[in-house]
Design a protein around this motif. Structure first.
Motif, PDB file in Angstrom:
ATOM      1  N   LYS B  55       0.841  -1.211   0.000  1.00 31.25           N
ATOM      2  CA  LYS B  55       0.000   0.000   0.000  1.00 31.25           C
ATOM      3  C   LYS B  55       0.876   1.260   0.000  1.00 31.25           C
ATOM      4  N   ALA B  56       1.989   1.224   0.779  1.00 31.20           N
ATOM      5  CA  ALA B  56       2.883   2.397   0.848  1.00 31.20           C
ATOM      6  C   ALA B  56       3.480   2.676  -0.524  1.00 31.20           C
ATOM      7  N   ASP B  57       3.883   1.620  -1.221  1.00 29.70           N
ATOM      8  CA  ASP B  57       4.418   1.792  -2.571  1.00 29.70           C
ATOM      9  C   ASP B  57       3.409   2.484  -3.464  1.00 29.70           C
ATOM     10  N   GLN B  58       2.189   1.991  -3.361  1.00 28.40           N
ATOM     11  CA  GLN B  58       1.146   2.590  -4.195  1.00 28.40           C
ATOM     12  C   GLN B  58       0.967   4.070  -3.848  1.00 28.40           C
ATOM     13  N   THR B  59       1.010   4.376  -2.520  1.00 25.58           N
ATOM     14  CA  THR B  59       0.811   5.768  -2.099  1.00 25.58           C
ATOM     15  C   THR B  59       1.900   6.665  -2.664  1.00 25.58           C
ATOM     16  N   SER B  60       3.158   6.224  -2.521  1.00 25.27           N
ATOM     17  CA  SER B  60       4.224   7.128  -2.978  1.00 25.27           C
ATOM     18  C   SER B  60       4.160   7.281  -4.493  1.00 25.27           C
ATOM     19  N   ALA B  61       3.769   6.243  -5.215  1.00 26.48           N
ATOM     20  CA  ALA B  61       3.624   6.381  -6.662  1.00 26.48           C
ATOM     21  C   ALA B  61       2.543   7.415  -6.976  1.00 26.48           C
ATOM     22  N   LEU B  62       1.442   7.325  -6.197  1.00 28.33           N
ATOM     23  CA  LEU B  62       0.356   8.282  -6.421  1.00 28.33           C
ATOM     24  C   LEU B  62       0.816   9.712  -6.095  1.00 28.33           C
ATOM     25  N   GLU B  63       1.586   9.814  -4.979  1.00 23.53           N
ATOM     26  CA  GLU B  63       2.069  11.153  -4.605  1.00 23.53           C
ATOM     27  C   GLU B  63       2.973  11.738  -5.681  1.00 23.53           C
ATOM     28  N   ALA B  64       3.847  10.900  -6.227  1.00 23.87           N
ATOM     29  CA  ALA B  64       4.759  11.366  -7.267  1.00 23.87           C
ATOM     30  C   ALA B  64       3.965  11.857  -8.473  1.00 23.87           C
ATOM     31  N   ARG B  65       2.947  11.077  -8.835  1.00 24.14           N
ATOM     32  CA  ARG B  65       2.123  11.444  -9.980  1.00 24.14           C
ATOM     33  C   ARG B  65       1.417  12.780  -9.701  1.00 24.14           C
ATOM     34  N   LEU B  66       0.938  12.913  -8.465  1.00 27.73           N
ATOM     35  CA  LEU B  66       0.253  14.150  -8.076  1.00 27.73           C
ATOM     36  C   LEU B  66       1.200  15.342  -8.225  1.00 27.73           C
ATOM     37  N   SER B  67       2.429  15.137  -7.735  1.00 29.22           N
ATOM     38  CA  SER B  67       3.414  16.203  -7.814  1.00 29.22           C
ATOM     39  C   SER B  67       3.697  16.581  -9.265  1.00 29.22           C
ATOM     40  N   GLU B  68       3.803  15.556 -10.129  1.00 30.58           N
ATOM     41  CA  GLU B  68       4.010  15.827 -11.555  1.00 30.58           C
ATOM     42  C   GLU B  68       2.864  16.647 -12.120  1.00 30.58           C
ATOM     43  N   LEU B  69       1.651  16.212 -11.743  1.00 31.82           N
ATOM     44  CA  LEU B  69       0.484  16.921 -12.256  1.00 31.82           C
ATOM     45  C   LEU B  69       0.464  18.358 -11.768  1.00 31.82           C
ATOM     46  N   GLU B  70       0.856  18.540 -10.490  1.00 29.01           N
ATOM     47  CA  GLU B  70       0.880  19.904  -9.944  1.00 29.01           C
ATOM     48  C   GLU B  70       1.878  20.771 -10.694  1.00 29.01           C
ATOM     49  N   THR B  71       3.063  20.188 -10.958  1.00 26.82           N
ATOM     50  CA  THR B  71       4.084  20.929 -11.693  1.00 26.82           C
ATOM     51  C   THR B  71       3.562  21.320 -13.073  1.00 26.82           C
ATOM     52  N   GLU B  72       2.922  20.333 -13.741  1.00 21.49           N
ATOM     53  CA  GLU B  72       2.389  20.627 -15.067  1.00 21.49           C
ATOM     54  C   GLU B  72       1.337  21.727 -15.005  1.00 21.49           C
ATOM     55  N   LEU B  73       0.502  21.624 -13.961  1.00 17.82           N
ATOM     56  CA  LEU B  73      -0.563  22.615 -13.812  1.00 17.82           C
ATOM     57  C   LEU B  73       0.051  24.002 -13.597  1.00 17.82           C
ATOM     58  N   SER B  74       1.048  24.044 -12.721  1.00 16.66           N
ATOM     59  CA  SER B  74       1.697  25.310 -12.414  1.00 16.66           C
ATOM     60  C   SER B  74       2.349  25.895 -13.664  1.00 16.66           C
ATOM     61  N   ALA B  75       3.007  25.033 -14.451  1.00 17.27           N
ATOM     62  CA  ALA B  75       3.637  25.505 -15.680  1.00 17.27           C
ATOM     63  C   ALA B  75       2.579  26.007 -16.657  1.00 17.27           C
ATOM     64  N   ALA B  76       1.488  25.271 -16.724  1.00 23.69           N
ATOM     65  CA  ALA B  76       0.416  25.681 -17.629  1.00 23.69           C
ATOM     66  C   ALA B  76      -0.165  27.027 -17.203  1.00 23.69           C
ATOM     67  N   LEU B  77      -0.362  27.160 -15.877  1.00 20.16           N
ATOM     68  CA  LEU B  77      -0.884  28.437 -15.366  1.00 20.16           C
ATOM     69  C   LEU B  77       0.076  29.572 -15.679  1.00 20.16           C
ATOM     70  N   GLN B  78       1.374  29.269 -15.486  1.00 16.78           N
ATOM     71  CA  GLN B  78       2.380  30.303 -15.740  1.00 16.78           C
ATOM     72  C   GLN B  78       2.380  30.675 -17.220  1.00 16.78           C
ATOM     73  N   ALA B  79       2.309  29.656 -18.074  1.00 19.27           N
ATOM     74  CA  ALA B  79       2.302  29.918 -19.507  1.00 19.27           C
ATOM     75  C   ALA B  79       1.103  30.782 -19.866  1.00 19.27           C
ATOM     76  N   ALA B  80      -0.041  30.450 -19.239  1.00 16.07           N
ATOM     77  CA  ALA B  80      -1.245  31.232 -19.496  1.00 16.07           C
ATOM     78  C   ALA B  80      -1.042  32.677 -19.028  1.00 16.07           C
ATOM     79  N   GLU B  81      -0.451  32.801 -17.837  1.00 15.08           N
ATOM     80  CA  GLU B  81      -0.209  34.140 -17.285  1.00 15.08           C
ATOM     81  C   GLU B  81       0.750  34.929 -18.182  1.00 15.08           C
ATOM     82  N   ASP B  82       1.816  34.225 -18.646  1.00 17.98           N
ATOM     83  CA  ASP B  82       2.779  34.882 -19.538  1.00 17.98           C
ATOM     84  C   ASP B  82       2.091  35.331 -20.822  1.00 17.98           C
ATOM     85  N   ALA B  83       1.269  34.445 -21.355  1.00 19.55           N
ATOM     86  CA  ALA B  83       0.577  34.783 -22.587  1.00 19.55           C
ATOM     87  C   ALA B  83      -0.321  35.993 -22.365  1.00 19.55           C
ATOM     88  N   LYS B  84      -0.962  36.009 -21.175  1.00 14.04           N
ATOM     89  CA  LYS B  84      -1.838  37.128 -20.833  1.00 14.04           C
ATOM     90  C   LYS B  84      -1.013  38.417 -20.747  1.00 14.04           C
TER      91      LYS B  84
END
Lengths: 421, 321
Positions: B55-84
């Motif tokens: 279960k712990a393995d699964q959790t850390s994999a999920l956390e890593a994925r979440l972090s990746e998604l957050e980074t992507e989201l943040s980059a996307a937001l930044q790109a949007a802000e830059d474009a704005k």
């Protein structure tokens, strides 16, 4: 004063022993350079030619003062930031280490055909190339009521030394709540920010010793160097103390009465305790005597600093009309290096590179509140032309202003060792 | 009397023997039963443990994925802000220097790298610099809040004169200035006390910058790793560094320097410039020319010097005594 051997010997025993072989060498046909004026232009030019020609050129420096007080930093003496002896320099090193023949006498005229310089003490010194760096003299009648005979009552203090000491003494002796009036000069004049740095330094002294005293500037110019910076500083450090009367209120219509100690500004008579008259200026008299001036100044070409009226004569610093450079010690020092290179090239065939010039003027407004303005220049056929520049900004933080002041102290050490060795 | 008391003792002894034998049997039976129970329990725990581990393995994999998604989201937001921002900013960007300039051509986009890798790179810095909770000044100043800090301005730390002077002149630690400093500390701050040759690898620098940034108070104020975040580095083309200076010309040009910089090497108020290694001198002058080093006089003086003139000056000053 009559010319004797001593006048040619220069300063100190070491100079005496060196000057003898120099005289002998001259008779063997070494090219001769004579430099008139031992300030930022002349001392630098003499030193660079002597140093870089390594004995191939005889250099004679004619300067009446045995002790030279720099005009730059003399305001800091007035403000109490420097001792007078810290701005005093002698010519001993130029004589002893560089073999320059230092002659303490006045140059009174130039025979351009015979290529000789006449001395007040008698006799004449021959040259192959002559460098004139005489600084400024005052335009007669520029301030009605004032002439050099009134400079004790109303000092100019615009040549370093005894005048600076006199003005400081008068400021210190002002009665409580007294009035200091400066009659500022019209353009162009030596050290554009100089009068306003002086006002800052006078205000600094009065704030500490005589805080109800007033400072009035009668100014013929609509605007002046670093105006925004100075006005910001006066407001910040000396609020209510400094009043400037520009030409819009008659600051260009001024006369003085040294006996009554009054200044008439456009009909309004001001009773003053100290009057600092800085008159309109012109090239040092030797330029006019040599027939090298047009109007008040001596025109030169920026490529070599040669007079436009005599190719055997180079003219440096405040005396020149050269183009965009301000009249400052820094400018004269910069021009001296171009002239030294050109003179060596002409007399010994050494390499000559394109002329480059620069200038920076630091001014002190209050303790650790320094500002600066500077620019770079190059020679065109018409004039010395500005390339690039900068100026301190209003609202700068205290650390930067302190660094600027400390930098100016470093510059003073740099330029004076560049002049006097 | 003595006899009767002896018998009495013997009877008690016999009873004790019987009782003792009876107890011994009961204890052995009980222990065997207990061992069975414990064995069962251990078996259960081991099975449960394995379950948790997976279960712990699964959790850390999920956390890593979440972090990746957050980074992507943040980059996307930044790109949007830059474009704005770009859309709202009609004024042209400052003119970039010509790409044909060999000095400038090497300038590359600078991005924040991987903070975890940056932490590894930072290991070599730890002998002098602390960072994170409770960090204090050691041989070097602590590096919490380094972004946005004026150079040489951290209270209580004794900096080199040069570092203090650069700070007074306006050097502030931002993405580009830190990058330049990490690349070649002495090119940016000539007599810095930081005895470190520099990080040549741009990836190491961007990783370490990402790590340092985590300990700055307001990371949201720091330029993001968007493609627009450009930093000009003091990377000189080999042909520029290879120019052999003309010392005669250098001597003439140097006369201009000597109005302020004393020829005897003293450094009151203005730094000494004699005996400077040629390449350091060249890099420093180019850094002024490109306005990475602060100081208006030096920027102005360097601005009009050609590559050949900088080389000539460097050659001359390298040979001064």
């Amino acid at each position: 004063m009559k010319l004797n051997r001593r006048a040619f010997v220069g300063t100190g025993v070491a100079a005496a022993t060196l000057s003898a072989p120099m005289v002998n060498a001259a008779s063997h046909g070494k090219p001769k350079v004579v430099v008139v004026g031992g300030g930022a232009g002349g001392a630098t030019a003499a030193r660079y030619i002597a140093k870089d020609s390594a004995g191939e050129i005889d250099v004679t420096l004619i300067e009446p003062s045995r002790s030279y007080y720099t005009c730059f930093f003399s305001n800091l003496y007035i403000g109490g930031f420097r001792e007078l002896d810290s701005i005093e320099h002698s010519y001993g090193t130029l004589a002893s280490e560089y073999g320059i023949n230092v002659v303490h006498d006045w140059a009174t005229g130039v025979d351009r055909d015979a290529k000789t310089v006449a001395l007040a003490g008698g006799g004449a010194v021959p040259y192959d190339r002559l460098i004139l760096s005489p600084g400024i003299d005052f335009v007669d009648g520029a301030v009605p009521g004032w002439d050099v005979s009134a400079q004790n009552a109303m000092p100019h203090a615009y040549k370093g030394g005894s005048q600076t000491e006199l003005l400081k003494a008068q400021i210190m002796a002002m009665p409580e709540g007294g009035t200091y009036v400066m009659v500022a000069p019209p353009n162009p004049y030596r050290c554009p920010p100089g009068p306003y740095e002086r006002v800052s330094m006078v205000a600094h002294v009065l704030k500490a010793n005589n805080p109800t005293a007033k400072i009035i500037i009668a100014d013929p110019k609509p605007s002046f160097s670093k105006q925004g910076l100075f006005e910001e500083g006066w407001q910040k450090h000396y609020a209510g103390m400094v009043t400037r009367i520009g030409p819009d209120f008659g600051g260009d219509n001024v006369s003085v009465d040294p006996a009554a100690m009054t200044v008439d500004v456009d009909g309004e008579v001001i009773k003053a305790d100290v009057v600092n008259v800085i008159p309109a200026q012109k090239a040092g008299l030797i330029c006019e005597a040599a027939g090298l001036t047009e109007g008040n100044w001596a025109p030169v070409t920026g490529h070599t600093m040669q007079s436009r009226l005599d190719e055997n004569i180079h003219i440096l610093g405040d005396a020149t009309n050269q183009g965009d450079m301000p009249k400052s010690g820094f400018s004269a020092n910069s021009q001296a290096k171009v002239a030294a290179m050109a003179v060596r090239g002409a007399l010994t065939g050494s390499r000559v590179f394109p002329a480059k010039f620069s200038n920076t003027c630091w001014s002190l407004i209050d303790t650790n509140d320094g500002v600066k303005v500077g620019a770079t220049y190059e020679a065109t056929d018409e004039k010395i032309a500005k390339v690039d520049g900068f100026v301190s900004q209003t609202g700068e933080d205290a650390a930067l202003r302190q660094a600027t002041y400390e930098e100016s102290i470093g510059w003073y050490e740099g330029i004076t060792s560049d002049m006097f060795g | 009397m003595a006899h009767s008391s002896g018998l009495f003792i013997s009877v008690i002894g016999g009873a004790a023997l019987v009782l003792g034998a009876s107890y011994g049997w009961t204890a052995r039976e009980f222990r065997a039963a207990e061992l069975d129970v414990l064995t069962d329990r251990v078996g259960q725990l081991e099975r449960s443990n394995a379950d948790w581990a997976s279960k712990a393995d699964q959790t850390s994999a999920l956390e890593a994925r979440l972090s990746e998604l957050e980074t992507e989201l943040s980059a996307a937001l930044q790109a949007a802000e830059d474009a704005k921002q770009a859309a709202m900013q009609p004024v042209a960007e400052p003119v970039q220097e010509s790409a044909t300039d060999p000095v400038i051509a090497d300038a590359s986009a600078l991005e924040f790298g991987d903070p975890a890798r940056g932490e590894e790179v930072f290991a070599q810095c730890r002998s002098c610099h602390q960072i994170g909770q409770g960090a204090t000044d050691r041989i070097g100043p602590h590096l919490n809040g380094i972004f946005g800090r004026r150079a040489g301005a951290h209270d209580g730390f004794r900096y080199s004169e040069d570092m203090s002077m650069m700070g007074s002149d306006g050097l502030t630690w931002e993405l580009d200035t830190l990058n330049a400093y990490l690349e070649n500390p002495k090119a940016l701050v000539s007599r810095t006390r930081m005895n470190f040759a520099g990080l040549d690898d741009p990836q190491d620098r961007s990783n370490i910058l990402a790590y340092l940034r985590q300990f700055s108070a307001s990371p949201q104020n720091i330029p993001e790793a968007a493609p627009t975040a450009q930093a000009r580095e003091v990377e000189l083309a080999p042909e520029v560094l290879a120019i052999v200076g003309d010392t005669d010309y250098g001597e003439y040009l140097a006369s201009e320097c000597k109005t302020c910089h004393q020829q005897d090497g003293s450094d009151q108020g203005i730094p000494a410039i004699t005996q400077w290694p040629t390449e350091d001198f060249v890099v420093a002058m180019h850094a002024y020319k490109r306005k990475i080093r602060p100081h208006p006089v030096m920027q102005m003086m360097a601005n009009r010097l050609s590559d050949e003139e900088i080389a000539a000056l460097a050659a001359y000053f390298a040979q001064t005594e």
